[in-house]
Design a protein around this motif. Structure first.
Motif, short mmCIF file in Angstrom:
data_model
loop_
_atom_site.label_atom_id
_atom_site.label_comp_id
_atom_site.label_asym_id
_atom_site.label_seq_id
_atom_site.Cartn_x
_atom_site.Cartn_y
_atom_site.Cartn_z
N ASN A 77 0.80 -1.19 -0.05
CA ASN A 77 -0.19 -0.09 0.09
C ASN A 77 0.97 1.29 0.01
O ASN A 77 0.27 2.35 -0.18
N CYS A 78 2.10 1.08 0.31
CA CYS A 78 3.01 2.52 0.46
C CYS A 78 3.23 2.82 -1.02
O CYS A 78 3.25 2.27 -2.12
N ALA A 79 3.67 4.36 -1.01
CA ALA A 79 4.11 5.09 -2.11
C ALA A 79 5.51 5.03 -2.44
O ALA A 79 6.06 4.73 -3.60
N MET A 80 6.22 4.74 -1.13
CA MET A 80 7.72 4.61 -1.51
C MET A 80 8.18 3.65 -0.36
O MET A 80 7.63 3.64 0.87
N TRP A 81 9.44 3.18 -0.60
CA TRP A 81 9.93 2.23 0.51
C TRP A 81 11.33 2.07 0.42
O TRP A 81 12.09 2.20 -0.58
N PHE A 82 12.08 2.23 1.58
CA PHE A 82 13.46 2.25 1.62
C PHE A 82 13.85 1.31 2.79
O PHE A 82 13.57 1.31 3.82
N ASP A 83 14.75 0.21 2.39
CA ASP A 83 15.22 -0.61 3.43
C ASP A 83 16.65 -1.32 2.82
O ASP A 83 16.85 -1.48 1.75
#
Length: 297
Positions: free
Chosen positions: A57-63
Motif C-alpha cells: 500500500n505504500c508510495a515509497m519504500w527504503f530498506d
C-alpha cells in the motif's frame, strides 16, 4: 503522507531526511518490524516506509535488511547496505539544504556495528554513539523524544544536540545504565562454546544497556543470543541474535535463521518473537544451529 519507520537511530535519521525532502503532512507512525511482518500495521496509500518490511500500500519504500528483499517493483531504494538512512540520503542527495554527510557516515557505522572496543566501553567519548544509545524502541511513551530528535538532527550540529537539556539528561542515564547492565550480563549469561546466551526473562523490566557490551565480556564468543519478555505482552518472548563485532567468525546468517520463526533481520543481527509455549523449542533449535556454525545461505 506519513513516514512509517521503526524507533531506532537509523529510523530516526531516515525520518529526518524524509522530512527535508518530501511534503510530510502527519506525524511519524512508529512501528515494530514484527508487527509489520505479521500484517498488524495499517499502511495507507501515500505512506513512505523506511527501515521496515515492504507493504504494497505504500508510495515509497527504503530498506536494507537481508530478509526483506523485494520480489515486486516499487518506488524508492533497497540494497544490502550499512543503513537505511544511507539509502535515503543517496536517493535524495541533490535535494538537501544541509550537509548530512557526517550524520550518514556515523549512522552507517552505528547500524552496521562497525565500532571499536573503546567505542563500546566508553560511548561517552563518542557523541553520535552516545546519542544513538538514548533511543530505545521498547517504550513508545518515548515517542515525543524521538520526534524531538528528528527536529534536532534537522537543525543542529552534534555538539548543540548534546547540549540540549533532555538529550544531556538521557546521555547521563545511558552511562549509568551501562554500568548496571554489565553486572546484569555477567549474572544472566552462560557461554556454550562460542555462543553466549543471556536470559532476562526473570526480569519484570528488562535491563537496558549497550548491546555490544556482551562481546567485550566474552571475547571467545562469535555470536550472542538474548532472551526477554515483550514489555506489552508477557506471554511473548523476544529472541535477539547478533554476530560478535570483535570476533567475526560466525558463519550463520541470523536474519535467515530467524525467518524460520517469523522474524528476520540482517546477516549479522536480527530478532524474532514467539509465544511462550514455543519459546524453549525455538531457542533450542536456534542455539543448536549457532553451535554448529555452518553457513545457511
Amino acid at each position: 503522507m506519513r513516514i512509517v519507520t521503526r524507533p531506532d537511530f537509523d529510523g530516526i535519521v531516515c525520518a529526518a531526511l524524509l522530512y527535508e525532502t518530501e511534503k510530510i503532512s502527519e506525524p511519524v507512525h512508529w512501528v515494530e518490524p514484527n508487527d509489520m511482518q505479521k500484517g498488524r500495521v495499517e499502511v495507507r496509500e501515500g505512506d513512505i516506509i523506511a527501515n521496515l518490511p515492504y507493504n504494497k500500500n505504500c508510495a515509497m519504500w527504503f530498506d536494507h535488511h537481508y530478509t526483506n528483499r523485494p520480489d515486486t517493483p516499487f518506488e524508492g531504494s533497497f540494497a544490502i547496505a550499512p543503513s537505511a538512512a544511507g539509502l535515503v540520503f543517496e536517493y535524495y542527495k541533490d535535494k538537501f539544504q544541509r550537509d548530512y554527510t557526517e550524520l550518514i557516515r556515523e549512522t552507517d557505522r552505528i547500524d552496521s556495528a562497525d565500532l571499536t572496543l573503546d567505542e563500546v566501553l566508553r560511548p561517552e567519548d563518542y557523541p553520535y554513539i552516545l546519542l544513538s544509545m538514548t533511543i530505545s524502541g521498547r517504550d513508545h511513551s518515548d515517542q515525543r523524544y524521538w520526534e524531538r530528535l528528528i527536529q534536532l538532527l534537522r537543525n543542529c550540529d552534534i555538539d548543540d544536540i548534546l547540549r540540549d537539556p533532555e538529550v544531556r539528561e538521557r546521555c547521563e542515564t545511558v552511562v549509568e545504565q551501562n554500568r548496571a547492565y554489565q553486572t546484569a550480563l555477567r549474572q544472566h549469561t552462560t557461554c556454550k562454546q562460542h555462543v553466549t546466551i543471556t536470559d532476562f526473562r526473570s526480569y519484570k523490566k528488562t535491563p537496558r544497556g549497550n548491546r555490544f557490551l556482551i562481546y567485550s565480556l566474552f571475547p571467545e564468543a562469535v555470536v550472542s543470543v538474548s532472551i526477554r519478555r515483550d514489555i506489552h505482552d508477557r506471554e511473548k518472548i523476544i529472541v535477539g541474535l547478533g554476530h560478535s563485532i570483535f570476533n567475526r567468525n560466525c558463519h550463520v546468517n541470523v536474519g535467515l535463521l530467524l525467518s524460520r520463526f517469523g522474524g528476520g533481520g540482517h546477516r549479522g543481527a536480527g530478532s524474532c518473537t514467539v509465544r511462550e509455549d514455543r519459546a524453549e523449542s525455538c531457542i533450542a533449535e536456534i542455539v543448536d544451529t549457532l553451535m554448529a556454525n555452518q553457513p545457511n545461505e
